[in-house]
Design a protein around this motif. Sequence first.
Motif, PDB file in Angstrom:
ATOM      1  N   GLU A 117       9.091  15.452   2.615  1.00 16.26           N
ATOM      2  CA  GLU A 117       7.921  15.005   3.136  1.00 16.26           C
ATOM      3  C   GLU A 117       7.073  14.353   1.950  1.00 16.26           C
ATOM      4  O   GLU A 117       6.619  13.362   2.243  1.00 16.26           O
ATOM      5  CB  GLU A 117       6.858  16.297   3.379  1.00 16.26           C
ATOM      6  N   SER A 121       6.007   9.997   2.367  1.00 14.80           N
ATOM      7  CA  SER A 121       4.674   9.758   2.111  1.00 14.80           C
ATOM      8  C   SER A 121       4.618   9.001   0.775  1.00 14.80           C
ATOM      9  O   SER A 121       3.500   8.822   0.551  1.00 14.80           O
ATOM     10  CB  SER A 121       3.766  11.007   2.325  1.00 14.80           C
ATOM     11  N   ASN A 333       2.219  15.985   2.725  1.00 12.48           N
ATOM     12  CA  ASN A 333       1.861  14.537   2.872  1.00 12.48           C
ATOM     13  C   ASN A 333       0.678  13.867   1.888  1.00 12.48           C
ATOM     14  O   ASN A 333      -0.548  14.296   2.324  1.00 12.48           O
ATOM     15  CB  ASN A 333       1.315  14.563   4.511  1.00 12.48           C
ATOM     16  N   ASP A 336      -2.113  11.964   3.473  1.00 11.97           N
ATOM     17  CA  ASP A 336      -3.059  13.176   4.021  1.00 11.97           C
ATOM     18  C   ASP A 336      -3.928  13.465   3.063  1.00 11.97           C
ATOM     19  O   ASP A 336      -5.008  13.497   3.300  1.00 11.97           O
ATOM     20  CB  ASP A 336      -2.230  13.934   4.725  1.00 11.97           C
ATOM     21  N   LEU A 413      -1.288   6.849   7.623  1.00  9.83           N
ATOM     22  CA  LEU A 413      -0.645   8.240   6.843  1.00  9.83           C
ATOM     23  C   LEU A 413       0.542   7.518   6.358  1.00  9.83           C
ATOM     24  O   LEU A 413       0.759   6.434   6.108  1.00  9.83           O
ATOM     25  CB  LEU A 413      -0.876   9.142   7.657  1.00  9.83           C
ATOM     26  N   GLU A 414       1.721   8.408   6.581  1.00  6.49           N
ATOM     27  CA  GLU A 414       3.016   8.145   6.036  1.00  6.49           C
ATOM     28  C   GLU A 414       3.560   7.151   6.986  1.00  6.49           C
ATOM     29  O   GLU A 414       4.655   6.614   6.781  1.00  6.49           O
ATOM     30  CB  GLU A 414       3.677   9.390   5.679  1.00  6.49           C
TER      31      GLU A 414
END
Length: 478
Positions: A117, A121, A333, A336, A413-414
Amino acid sequence: MAATVVRNAEWMIGWNAATGRHEYLRDADLAFEGDRIVFVGKGYRGAAEREIDGRGRMVMPGLVNIHSHPASEPFNKGLMEERGSTKLGMSSLYEFMLLVRPPPEAARAGALFAVSELLRSGVTTFTDYSLPRPHWMQDLAGTGIRACLAPSFRSARWSTPDGHSVRYDWDEGMGREAMAAALELVDGANTHNSGRLFGMVAPAQVDTCSAELLQAAVAAAKQRNAPIQLHAAQSVVEFREMTTRHGKTPIEWLADIGFLYDGAIIGHGIFIDEHSQIRWPYEGDIERLASSGTSVAHCPAIFGRRGILLQNFGKYRRRGINIGLGTDTFPHNFIDEMRWAAVLCKVSASNVEATSLAEIFHAATVGGAKALKRDDIGRLAVGCKADLSLVDLRHPTMQPLRDPLKSLVFSGLERPITDVFVDGKAVVAEGRVLTIDLPAVMEAMNRGQRQALENAPSLDYAKRPVEEIFPMTLETGR
Ligand SMILES: [Zn+2]
């Protein structure tokens, strides 16, 4: 060795050493050779063995995460999002966190999941603040990420016998032995043949470490020129405990025992004297952090979910505290987390101008790098590590495209991040993590969470069933 060049990047976030700030570059080239950046700017004319078309792309420096617990936090998903002890300052540390203990093999899988994760990200360097686990270095080296190993140790354990008080069981010998083992790991990381591991001295929490242990830890960190990190000012319970023990705030006590200096990181530095939930009659904690050069690891998501705010990021920055960001929880993330940092700062200050995305991005890159005592990461500049990511500007979440960082953090975001490089090697391509077998890792992680939940009631002070400790969002219908 010939270079890889990203040619004509529509947008690039370059580093301006003169101003000490990131800046946007348009239609720029970036070249790297081996693990180093060799060119940033317009019109690269050197040899290139590989060309990446930068049109429709933004080149962004790799993000730096200075605080995370990847081997345990992934297992708290579905359990802890809305769980805290209302009688223990809303914290989940004392009543709930201790109940979820995945077996070692599952913890390995959880850590790999978390790293996937992070990579996805755009994180290229992260801090793994954990109890030592088997195959730690080998596993992290295999993921391709740059990792700061932070093996934690302490001289006391906490527990709650009733959900409204906290007990500490002290064992100085345990703390000293665990620190010796941790320092071996730090030294092992610093000399690891991957060249991507390094170490941090990581006593666990201000209220579980004796002054002697913390002072020995500082000496060990200074001797190695390694960063040191400690959880402190992270709960109301801890603040009250320290003022009861010493008549001093946690930050004040740390200043007095010599823990605060420019190699130290405080995770999370929330409950300082002037916090609205504390209202200690004397103020001095921000000044103590700022004047000593101590960094703060800011991890807003996990606290925000429980109604707890650092008050506030912008104020800490204006008063001169260096801040890096961390993902203290799932999801790992980082974009985030940046969004939480921006929004919660404005909420806590009731002021839209309390911080800016520029300030958050600075913390997410060079702020974190500084805390980790690195000047070769978190920025795109000649001579720095080739740690970077490519963002697809044509992704729907980036449209309409005017200010790509705003689109990324507040909307994308990612999702628009397609490619990530660490030490010049691809670890994410076309949005897929290349180095981790995700299906296998997810299966082991699910199995581990089921096993951990079977044991949870036996660890609970009231032996409550799982459904009561961690209620489901909705009841199951028939
Ligand atoms: Zn933490």
